[in-house]
Scaffold this active site. Structure first.
Site, short mmCIF file in Angstrom:
data_model
loop_
_atom_site.label_atom_id
_atom_site.label_comp_id
_atom_site.label_asym_id
_atom_site.label_seq_id
_atom_site.Cartn_x
_atom_site.Cartn_y
_atom_site.Cartn_z
N THR A 48 6.47 15.63 0.08
CA THR A 48 7.57 15.32 0.99
C THR A 48 8.72 14.58 0.31
OG1 THR A 48 6.56 13.23 1.67
CG2 THR A 48 6.01 15.20 2.97
N ALA A 49 8.55 14.19 -0.93
CA ALA A 49 9.58 13.41 -1.63
C ALA A 49 10.79 14.27 -1.99
CB ALA A 49 9.00 12.80 -2.91
N HIS B 297 2.25 12.27 -10.14
CA HIS B 297 1.48 13.00 -9.13
C HIS B 297 1.25 14.45 -9.57
CE1 HIS B 297 1.13 10.43 -5.44
NE2 HIS B 297 1.91 9.67 -6.20
#
Length: 183
Positions: free
Chosen positions: A35-36, A52
């Site tokens: 979602t970033a 990540h």
């Protein structure tokens, strides 16, 4: 029946790593929903995103979904598992929405979650354990995220708290609140 899992906790507690481990245990194709919003001008933020990426298995599919998370959930088909990381950045991406619009978005998200035909694992940051922010936008973010976590926790099959490097299954240890006050 699809599982809905909520993994919550403070920053750098291991939430994402625990969620990734849960996704692997499901032995299904995983779609990692990031979602970033990427920001090439913020090297530290990009480094976090890259950390990540490196940790995820290469065979996982990744979708960047900064806004329309509901459509992503609604369109997902078995046998996939969606790992949504994270609700905090998703809430932050929608802070410009007025309260009525935001309520409609979260209502749709909860409905999409309940009707999902795939397993869902949500990662969410706990922000309300500290000082009440001194500025309105900080309070809005904290309150919106807190309400959303509480609502998802009420419909999740399992809710985990990851803190201090330990995982607690709140669904086994805790007692859910039956009345949810959103004020």
């Amino acid at each position: 029946m699809p599982q809905h899992i909520l993994v919550t906790g403070p920053s750098r507690s291991g939430k994402s790593e625990w969620a990734e481990r849960l996704a692997e245990k499901l032995e299904q194709p995983v779609i990692y929903v990031a979602t970033a919003l990427e920001n090439p001008d913020d090297a530290e933020w990009q480094q976090r995103i890259e950390q990540h990426r490196r940790r995820r298995p290469s065979h996982w599919q990744t979708l960047s979904v900064s806004y329309d998370l509901c459509a992503t959930i609604e369109q997902a088909k078995p046998p996939h598992c969606l790992l949504i990381d994270s609700l905090g950045t998703w809430v932050a991406n929608g802070l410009e929405q007025d309260n009525e619009t935001w309520q409609g978005i979260t209502t749709r998200l909860l409905k999409s979650t309940q009707q999902a035909s795939v397993d869902l694992i949500f990662v969410a940051e706990e922000t309300g354990w500290g000082v009440v922010p001194a500025y309105p936008l900080g309070r809005l973010f904290r309150d919106r995220l807190g309400h959303l976590i509480r609502q998802l926790g009420a419909i999740a099959n399992t809710t985990y708290l990851v803190t201090g490097g330990h995982v607690l299954n709140l669904s086994l240890l805790g007692e859910p609140l039956t009345n949810i006050d959103y004020d």
